[in-house]
Design a protein around this motif. Structure first.
Motif, PDB file in Angstrom:
ATOM      1  N   THR A 185      -2.511   5.926  -8.488  1.00 54.32           N
ATOM      2  CA  THR A 185      -2.622   6.913  -7.419  1.00 54.32           C
ATOM      3  C   THR A 185      -2.964   6.211  -6.114  1.00 54.32           C
ATOM      4  O   THR A 185      -3.331   5.036  -6.088  1.00 54.32           O
ATOM      5  CB  THR A 185      -3.732   7.946  -7.706  1.00 54.32           C
ATOM      6  OG1 THR A 185      -5.004   7.284  -7.676  1.00 54.32           O
ATOM      7  CG2 THR A 185      -3.545   8.601  -9.063  1.00 54.32           C
ATOM      8  N   SER A 186      -2.876   6.967  -5.047  1.00 54.44           N
ATOM      9  CA  SER A 186      -3.381   6.506  -3.763  1.00 54.44           C
ATOM     10  C   SER A 186      -4.897   6.411  -3.833  1.00 54.44           C
ATOM     11  O   SER A 186      -5.559   7.216  -4.488  1.00 54.44           O
ATOM     12  CB  SER A 186      -2.971   7.500  -2.668  1.00 54.44           C
ATOM     13  OG  SER A 186      -3.780   7.350  -1.534  1.00 54.44           O
ATOM     14  N   ARG A 187      -5.464   5.426  -3.158  1.00 53.74           N
ATOM     15  CA  ARG A 187      -6.925   5.308  -3.121  1.00 53.74           C
ATOM     16  C   ARG A 187      -7.533   6.127  -1.989  1.00 53.74           C
ATOM     17  O   ARG A 187      -8.750   6.187  -1.841  1.00 53.74           O
ATOM     18  CB  ARG A 187      -7.333   3.838  -2.978  1.00 53.74           C
ATOM     19  CG  ARG A 187      -7.057   3.025  -4.237  1.00 53.74           C
ATOM     20  CD  ARG A 187      -7.493   1.583  -4.094  1.00 53.74           C
ATOM     21  NE  ARG A 187      -7.214   0.843  -5.319  1.00 53.74           N
ATOM     22  CZ  ARG A 187      -8.087   0.646  -6.291  1.00 53.74           C
ATOM     23  NH1 ARG A 187      -9.302   1.143  -6.185  1.00 53.74           N
ATOM     24  NH2 ARG A 187      -7.760  -0.044  -7.363  1.00 53.74           N
ATOM     25  N   TYR A 188      -6.693   6.751  -1.180  1.00 50.30           N
ATOM     26  CA  TYR A 188      -7.202   7.499  -0.033  1.00 50.30           C
ATOM     27  C   TYR A 188      -6.878   8.985  -0.126  1.00 50.30           C
ATOM     28  O   TYR A 188      -7.676   9.825   0.269  1.00 50.30           O
ATOM     29  CB  TYR A 188      -6.623   6.926   1.267  1.00 50.30           C
ATOM     30  CG  TYR A 188      -7.010   5.488   1.483  1.00 50.30           C
ATOM     31  CD1 TYR A 188      -8.274   5.149   1.966  1.00 50.30           C
ATOM     32  CD2 TYR A 188      -6.132   4.453   1.181  1.00 50.30           C
ATOM     33  CE1 TYR A 188      -8.645   3.830   2.150  1.00 50.30           C
ATOM     34  CE2 TYR A 188      -6.491   3.123   1.367  1.00 50.30           C
ATOM     35  CZ  TYR A 188      -7.745   2.818   1.852  1.00 50.30           C
ATOM     36  OH  TYR A 188      -8.108   1.511   2.025  1.00 50.30           O
ATOM     37  N   MET A 189      -5.708   9.325  -0.636  1.00 49.56           N
ATOM     38  CA  MET A 189      -5.310  10.727  -0.740  1.00 49.56           C
ATOM     39  C   MET A 189      -5.373  11.145  -2.204  1.00 49.56           C
ATOM     40  O   MET A 189      -4.369  11.189  -2.904  1.00 49.56           O
ATOM     41  CB  MET A 189      -3.893  10.922  -0.189  1.00 49.56           C
ATOM     42  CG  MET A 189      -3.744  10.577   1.269  1.00 49.56           C
ATOM     43  SD  MET A 189      -2.078  10.913   1.893  1.00 49.56           S
ATOM     44  CE  MET A 189      -1.091   9.784   0.904  1.00 49.56           C
ATOM     45  N   GLU A 218      -9.301   9.092 -12.919  1.00 45.66           N
ATOM     46  CA  GLU A 218      -9.031   8.673 -11.548  1.00 45.66           C
ATOM     47  C   GLU A 218      -9.970   7.536 -11.176  1.00 45.66           C
ATOM     48  O   GLU A 218     -11.190   7.696 -11.162  1.00 45.66           O
ATOM     49  CB  GLU A 218      -9.218   9.858 -10.593  1.00 45.66           C
ATOM     50  CG  GLU A 218      -9.235   9.502  -9.125  1.00 45.66           C
ATOM     51  CD  GLU A 218      -7.888   9.030  -8.614  1.00 45.66           C
ATOM     52  OE1 GLU A 218      -7.859   8.446  -7.531  1.00 45.66           O
ATOM     53  OE2 GLU A 218      -6.875   9.242  -9.296  1.00 45.66           O
ATOM     54  N   GLN A 219      -9.409   6.349 -10.907  1.00 46.49           N
ATOM     55  CA  GLN A 219     -10.180   5.148 -10.579  1.00 46.49           C
ATOM     56  C   GLN A 219     -11.276   4.903 -11.614  1.00 46.49           C
ATOM     57  O   GLN A 219     -12.433   4.623 -11.290  1.00 46.49           O
ATOM     58  CB  GLN A 219     -10.758   5.257  -9.165  1.00 46.49           C
ATOM     59  CG  GLN A 219      -9.684   5.321  -8.098  1.00 46.49           C
ATOM     60  CD  GLN A 219     -10.212   5.180  -6.703  1.00 46.49           C
ATOM     61  OE1 GLN A 219     -11.314   4.691  -6.483  1.00 46.49           O
ATOM     62  NE2 GLN A 219      -9.424   5.594  -5.728  1.00 46.49           N
ATOM     63  N   THR A 243       2.059   9.623  -7.421  1.00 39.85           N
ATOM     64  CA  THR A 243       1.099   9.599  -8.525  1.00 39.85           C
ATOM     65  C   THR A 243       1.859   9.440  -9.836  1.00 39.85           C
ATOM     66  O   THR A 243       2.835  10.146 -10.073  1.00 39.85           O
ATOM     67  CB  THR A 243       0.273  10.897  -8.569  1.00 39.85           C
ATOM     68  OG1 THR A 243      -0.368  11.090  -7.311  1.00 39.85           O
ATOM     69  CG2 THR A 243      -0.776  10.837  -9.657  1.00 39.85           C
ATOM     70  N   ALA A 244       1.392   8.523 -10.680  1.00 40.42           N
ATOM     71  CA  ALA A 244       2.068   8.290 -11.955  1.00 40.42           C
ATOM     72  C   ALA A 244       1.045   7.961 -13.031  1.00 40.42           C
ATOM     73  O   ALA A 244      -0.047   7.449 -12.747  1.00 40.42           O
ATOM     74  CB  ALA A 244       3.082   7.153 -11.837  1.00 40.42           C
ATOM     75  N   ALA A 245       1.402   8.278 -14.267  1.00 42.62           N
ATOM     76  CA  ALA A 245       0.629   7.852 -15.435  1.00 42.62           C
ATOM     77  C   ALA A 245       1.349   6.652 -16.037  1.00 42.62           C
ATOM     78  O   ALA A 245       2.532   6.744 -16.386  1.00 42.62           O
ATOM     79  CB  ALA A 245       0.525   8.982 -16.445  1.00 42.62           C
ATOM     80  N   VAL A 246       0.660   5.521 -16.129  1.00 45.95           N
ATOM     81  CA  VAL A 246       1.248   4.285 -16.642  1.00 45.95           C
ATOM     82  C   VAL A 246       0.756   4.084 -18.070  1.00 45.95           C
ATOM     83  O   VAL A 246      -0.441   4.191 -18.354  1.00 45.95           O
ATOM     84  CB  VAL A 246       0.872   3.084 -15.758  1.00 45.95           C
ATOM     85  CG1 VAL A 246       1.509   1.804 -16.300  1.00 45.95           C
ATOM     86  CG2 VAL A 246       1.313   3.332 -14.316  1.00 45.95           C
ATOM     87  N   LEU A 247       1.692   3.784 -18.966  1.00 43.49           N
ATOM     88  CA  LEU A 247       1.395   3.731 -20.400  1.00 43.49           C
ATOM     89  C   LEU A 247       1.667   2.337 -20.952  1.00 43.49           C
ATOM     90  O   LEU A 247       2.719   1.751 -20.686  1.00 43.49           O
ATOM     91  CB  LEU A 247       2.250   4.763 -21.137  1.00 43.49           C
ATOM     92  CG  LEU A 247       2.135   6.193 -20.583  1.00 43.49           C
ATOM     93  CD1 LEU A 247       3.310   7.039 -21.021  1.00 43.49           C
ATOM     94  CD2 LEU A 247       0.835   6.828 -21.029  1.00 43.49           C
ATOM     95  N   ASN A 248       0.712   1.826 -21.717  1.00 46.19           N
ATOM     96  CA  ASN A 248       0.842   0.513 -22.344  1.00 46.19           C
ATOM     97  C   ASN A 248       0.463   0.600 -23.813  1.00 46.19           C
ATOM     98  O   ASN A 248      -0.469   1.337 -24.165  1.00 46.19           O
ATOM     99  CB  ASN A 248      -0.083  -0.509 -21.674  1.00 46.19           C
ATOM    100  CG  ASN A 248       0.220  -0.729 -20.211  1.00 46.19           C
ATOM    101  OD1 ASN A 248      -0.298  -0.016 -19.353  1.00 46.19           O
ATOM    102  ND2 ASN A 248       1.045  -1.714 -19.916  1.00 46.19           N
TER     103      ASN A 248
END
Length: 361
Positions: A185-189, A218-219, A243-248
């Motif tokens: 995500t953005s760290r500001y918005m 979030e963070q 905004t995205a969900a990253v999967l590993n």
């Protein structure tokens, strides 16, 4: 005159005493239905003294449909000792008093329930309340298999939307082992409202090991599933971009102290910092809405030694990754442009930070 007073008292007392603890009949739980508590009245209802009722509102799942419930609670408590206890569908409890917010919205997650306990004491303080419940059918999305090798697995959350004529409410991702999920995500918005009404299921709708709000990650440390599949869900009707969900795979994430993600946002400068202690750290940088990432600045907190590893590599950080840039010798190259959708930065043995952005579209 006495007859008129008696008649008015009879009408008033009947309206107050008529308040009961009736629950929503199962026959009234279907897509498109709206129901008001209590007694299915759309007007605020006076609560008599010494009232104590727990309204349980559910959103069932059947073989033919997955239901979602939306609750609007109107709190017009007046008595200092009157209160409501709301237990939301994930088990979080909130106590409401006369100074609490008057209008509150709650999700009823599919397959779960919400309870609202309404309590008044012996002194009649003319407290009122109203509960409005609306039901919708969830548009369950497809199941996709996780990619392997150098491909980054992610879900652009703009592709999920609450009750949209085109977009689905959910997507299920299937792996060969448990899955680690981090948010880019953005760290500001911060998309706070979107992430609050968006969820990750450890499993799927029909097999829910656990359910969590995305805002919890979030963070923060990534979510790690127990199952080999996770489901991303939103009921937020407004889409949020960047905004995205990253999967590993969890085996990939376990190679690092932290494997996190960062969105590279159009026209916005975002900072990522590393301070690895025992194990290396890594961050996956994703241009959610672009195909280019600019590393704008690079700063090392200490003198660079031979033990320092600071690398930009392709894809997620795994055996398929290839070196793109050795940051220990790249300070004079900033800003540096990567014509890529994503890459990973690996840190070991030294502390440093960098900033990224993507060009405005």
């Amino acid at each position: 005159m006495h007859r008129i007073i008696f008649l008015l008292c009879f009408i008033f007392c009947s309206s107050v005493s008529a308040l009961d603890c009736q629950q929503i009949p199962d026959s009234d739980i279907f897509p498109g239905d709206q129901f008001w508590y209590p007694v299915n009245s759309s007007d605020y209802v006076r609560i008599p003294p010494n009232f104590n009722c727990t309204y349980v509102i559910k959103a069932p799942i059947t073989s033919s449909q997955v239901l979602y419930g939306s609750v609007l609670l109107t709190n017009l408590l007046k008595g200092v000792n009157d209160y409501m206890i709301v237990t939301d569908s994930l088990g979080a409890k909130t106590t409401l008093k006369y100074r609490s917010d008057s209008f509150l919205n709650y999700d009823i997650f599919p397959g779960k329930q919400i309870s609202i306990q309404v309590v008044t004491k012996s002194v009649d303080m003319y407290s009122q309340f109203l509960i409005q419940v609306s039901y919708s059918k969830v548009k369950v999305g497809s199941t996709v298999q996780m990619k392997t090798g150098g491909a980054l697995n992610y879900v652009n959350l703009a592709t999920l939307k609450g009750f949209d004529p085109v977009l689905q409410n959910s997507i299920t991702v299937q792996g060969n082992e448990p899955i680690s999920m981090s948010l880019a995500t953005s760290r500001y918005m911060y998309p706070t409202l979107y992430l609050y009404h968006s969820y990750i299921i450890d499993g799927d709708f029909y097999n829910q090991t656990s359910v969590h709000r995305l805002i919890d990650f979030e963070q923060s440390a990534p979510f790690v599933s127990l199952n080999n599949r996770v489901t991303l869900v939103t009921f937020q009707t407004d889409a949020y971009y960047a905004t995205a969900a990253v999967l590993n795979p969890v085996s990939e994430a376990n190679n690092f102290e932290y494997l996190t993600s960062q969105a590279s946002v159009d026209g916005e400068l975002d900072k990522v910092a590393f301070n690895p202690y025992l194990k290396p750290e890594a961050c996956q940088v994703l241009a959610v809405d672009s195909k280019q990432i600019i590393m704008n600045s690079l700063n090392f907190d200490e003198e660079i030694t031979s033990s320092c590893v600071a690398q930009v590599v392709t894809g997620p950080p795994n055996n398929s990754s290839q070196l793109l840039l050795d940051l220990t010798t790249a300070r004079g190259l900033m800003p540096y442009t990567f014509n890529l959708k994503y890459f990973s930065v690996i840190a070991k043995g030294c502390s440093f930070s960098f900033t990224v952005k993507s060009p405005e579209q």
